[in-house]
Design an enzyme around this catalytic site. Structure first.
Site, PDB file in Angstrom:
ATOM      1  N   ASN A  79       0.839  -1.158   0.007  1.00 25.06           N
ATOM      2  CA  ASN A  79       0.221   0.056  -0.267  1.00 25.06           C
ATOM      3  C   ASN A  79       0.883   1.349   0.058  1.00 25.06           C
ATOM      4  OD1 ASN A  79       1.035   0.150   2.361  1.00 25.06           O
ATOM      5  ND2 ASN A  79      -0.926   0.011   3.760  1.00 25.06           N
TER       6      ASN A  79
ATOM      7  N   GLU B  81       1.354   4.131   7.483  1.00 20.95           N
ATOM      8  CA  GLU B  81       0.588   3.557   6.501  1.00 20.95           C
ATOM      9  C   GLU B  81      -0.004   4.975   5.888  1.00 20.95           C
ATOM     10  OE1 GLU B  81       0.287   0.633   6.358  1.00 20.95           O
ATOM     11  OE2 GLU B  81       0.539  -0.505   8.168  1.00 20.95           O
TER      12      GLU B  81
ATOM     13  N   HIS C  68       3.247   1.969   1.983  1.00 22.58           N
ATOM     14  CA  HIS C  68       3.955   2.324   3.226  1.00 22.58           C
ATOM     15  C   HIS C  68       5.577   2.214   3.455  1.00 22.58           C
ATOM     16  CE1 HIS C  68       3.210  -1.824   5.239  1.00 22.58           C
ATOM     17  NE2 HIS C  68       4.548  -2.002   5.110  1.00 22.58           N
TER      18      HIS C  68
HETATM   19  C1  F6R Z   1       9.981  -3.271   8.180  1.00 20.79           C
HETATM   20  C2  F6R Z   1       9.329  -2.026   7.557  1.00 20.79           C
HETATM   21  C3  F6R Z   1       8.003  -2.234   6.456  1.00 20.79           C
HETATM   22  C4  F6R Z   1       8.738  -3.193   5.178  1.00 20.79           C
HETATM   23  C5  F6R Z   1       7.541  -3.411   4.293  1.00 20.79           C
HETATM   24  C6  F6R Z   1       7.983  -4.518   3.174  1.00 20.79           C
HETATM   25  O1  F6R Z   1      10.773  -2.625   9.173  1.00 20.79           O
HETATM   26  O2  F6R Z   1       9.714  -0.925   7.705  1.00 20.79           O
HETATM   27  O3  F6R Z   1       7.823  -1.155   5.908  1.00 20.79           O
HETATM   28  O4  F6R Z   1       9.966  -2.693   4.684  1.00 20.79           O
HETATM   29  O5  F6R Z   1       6.342  -3.614   4.952  1.00 20.79           O
HETATM   30  O6  F6R Z   1       8.004  -5.438   3.861  1.00 20.79           O
HETATM   31  P1  F6R Z   1       8.728  -6.849   2.906  1.00 20.79           P
HETATM   32  O7  F6R Z   1      10.160  -6.434   2.626  1.00 20.79           O
HETATM   33  O8  F6R Z   1       8.510  -7.913   3.990  1.00 20.79           O
HETATM   34  O9  F6R Z   1       7.596  -7.062   1.688  1.00 20.79           O
END
Ligand code: F6R
Length: 265
Positions: A136, A143, A138
Site C-alpha cells: 500500500n 501507513e 507504506h
Molecule cells: C519493516 C518495514 C516495512 C517493510 C515493508 C515491506 O521494518 O519498515 O515497511 O519494509 O512492509 O516488507 P517486506 O520486505 O516483507 O515486503
C-alpha cells in the site's frame, strides 16, 4: 531520484550491501538506518559474507531500525529486535549496545518515541537509510494517511498490514495492533536513502511512489522530496514504471561517465 533496475532479488541484495560496505569503509563509525521484512534479507546475507570473508568491520557502526511492533517482547520470535539479531547482528562484530530498535516493551511508548529521536540526533543523524515498501506504499509503519512531516510515534496498524503480517504469527489475533515507527519526517532527514523492492507484488506501490503525485495516501511518494534517494529494484517490481527504459538508459550513461572520469583521473 536514481532508479536502478536489476535482474532479481539477489542482485538487489548485492548492490545494497555494496553500498553499505562502501560507506562503512569510508566512514567506519557511520550510522545506518535498517529495515526488517523479507526484502532486505539477501542484503543482510551479503553483509554477513562481506564481514566473514572480506573482513568488513562493523565494530564502530551504529544502527537504528525503523520500527517495532507494540507491545511485543524483544525475545518474541516475531519481534523486529529478534529478526535483526538472527538475520544480521548475531553474525557481525557489531556492538549490540549500538544497535537501536524501538522497545516493544517500553512502559511509556510515547516517551520512548521522544527518546528514540534524541538517540538518532545524539548519534549525529542517519548516514544511510535502507527502506522496504509495503503493497500500500507504506514505509516503516507509516501507513497511508500518515503525515509527511511525522516523527517517531505510536501507530495503529491497518487491517491490510495486520493481514499481511499474520502469516508470521501462529494466529491472526496474535499480531500486535500497534507499532512504534520512525516518522516520514524522521526518515527524510537521513543523508541518503536506498529503497529496496522485489517482486511483481510491489510493482504498483513502486509506480505510485516514483511516478505518482506526492501524497500521504502513498507514504513512499514523500521520497520524491529527498535529494539523495536510490530505488534499487528488480525487473518485476519495475514492471509498471512508465519511464522504465529511460531509467535504465540514465543508469547506463552514469556508469559510462564514471568509467570515463576514472580513466581521466
Ligand atoms: C519493516 C518495514 C516495512 C517493510 C515493508 C515491506 O521494518 O519498515 O515497511 O519494509 O512492509 O516488507 P517486506 O520486505 O516483507 O515486503
Amino acid at each position: 531520484m536514481e532508479v536502478i533496475i536489476v535482474e532479481d532479488e539477489e542482485q538487489v541484495g548485492k548492490l545494497a550491501a555494496q553500498e553499505i560496505a562502501r560507506l562503512i569503509r569510508r566512514k567506519p563509525n557511520c550510522v545506518l538506518g535498517l529495515a526488517t521484512g523479507s526484502t532486505p534479507i539477501p542484503c543482510y546475507k551479503e553483509l554477513i559474507r562481506l564481514h566473514q570473508k572480506e573482513g568488513l568491520d562493523f565494530s564502530r557502526v551504529t544502527t537504528f531500525n525503523l520500527d517495532e511492533y507494540y507491545p511485543i517482547d524483544p525475545r518474541h520470535e516475531q519481534s523486529y529486535r529478534y529478526f535483526m539479531n538472527v538475520n544480521l547482528f548475531d553474525h557481525l562484530n557489531i556492538d549490540k549496545a549500538r544497535t537501536f530498535v524501538p522497545d516493544g516493551m517500553a512502559p511509556d511508548p510515547y516517551d520512548h518515541c521522544k527518546w528514540y529521536e534524541e538517540q538518532i540526533k545524539l548519534a549525529g543523524g542517519i548516514d544511510l537509510q535502507i527502506l522496504g515498501i509495503g503493497h500500500n506504499g507504506h514505509i516503516a509503519f507509516n501507513e497511508p494517511g500518515s503525515s509527511l512531516a511525522s516523527r517517531t510515534r505510536v501507530k495503529t496498524l491497518t487491517e491490510e498490514t495486520i493481514r499481511a503480517n499474520s502469516r508470521f504469527f501462529e494466529r491472526p489475533e496474535d499480531v500486535p495492533r500497534y507499532a512504534i515507527t520512525m516518522g516520514i519526517g524522521t526518515i527524510l532527514e537521513a543523508r541518503k536513502i536506498v529503497l529496496l523492492a522485489t517482486g511483481a507484488g510491489k510493482a504498483e506501490a513502486i509506480r505510485r511512489s516514483i511516478e505518482g503525485p506526492v501524497t500521504s495516501m502513498c507514504p513512499a511518494s514523500a521520497l520524491q522530496l529527498h535529494p539523495r534517494v536510490t530505488y534499487l529494484i528488480d525487473e518485476a517490481a519495475a514492471s509498471r514504471l512508465e519511464q522504465k527504459e529511460y531509467y535504465k538508459y540514465v543508469y547506463q550513461m552514469a556508469e559510462q561517465l564514471k568509467k570515463k572520469i576514472l580513466a581521466i583521473v
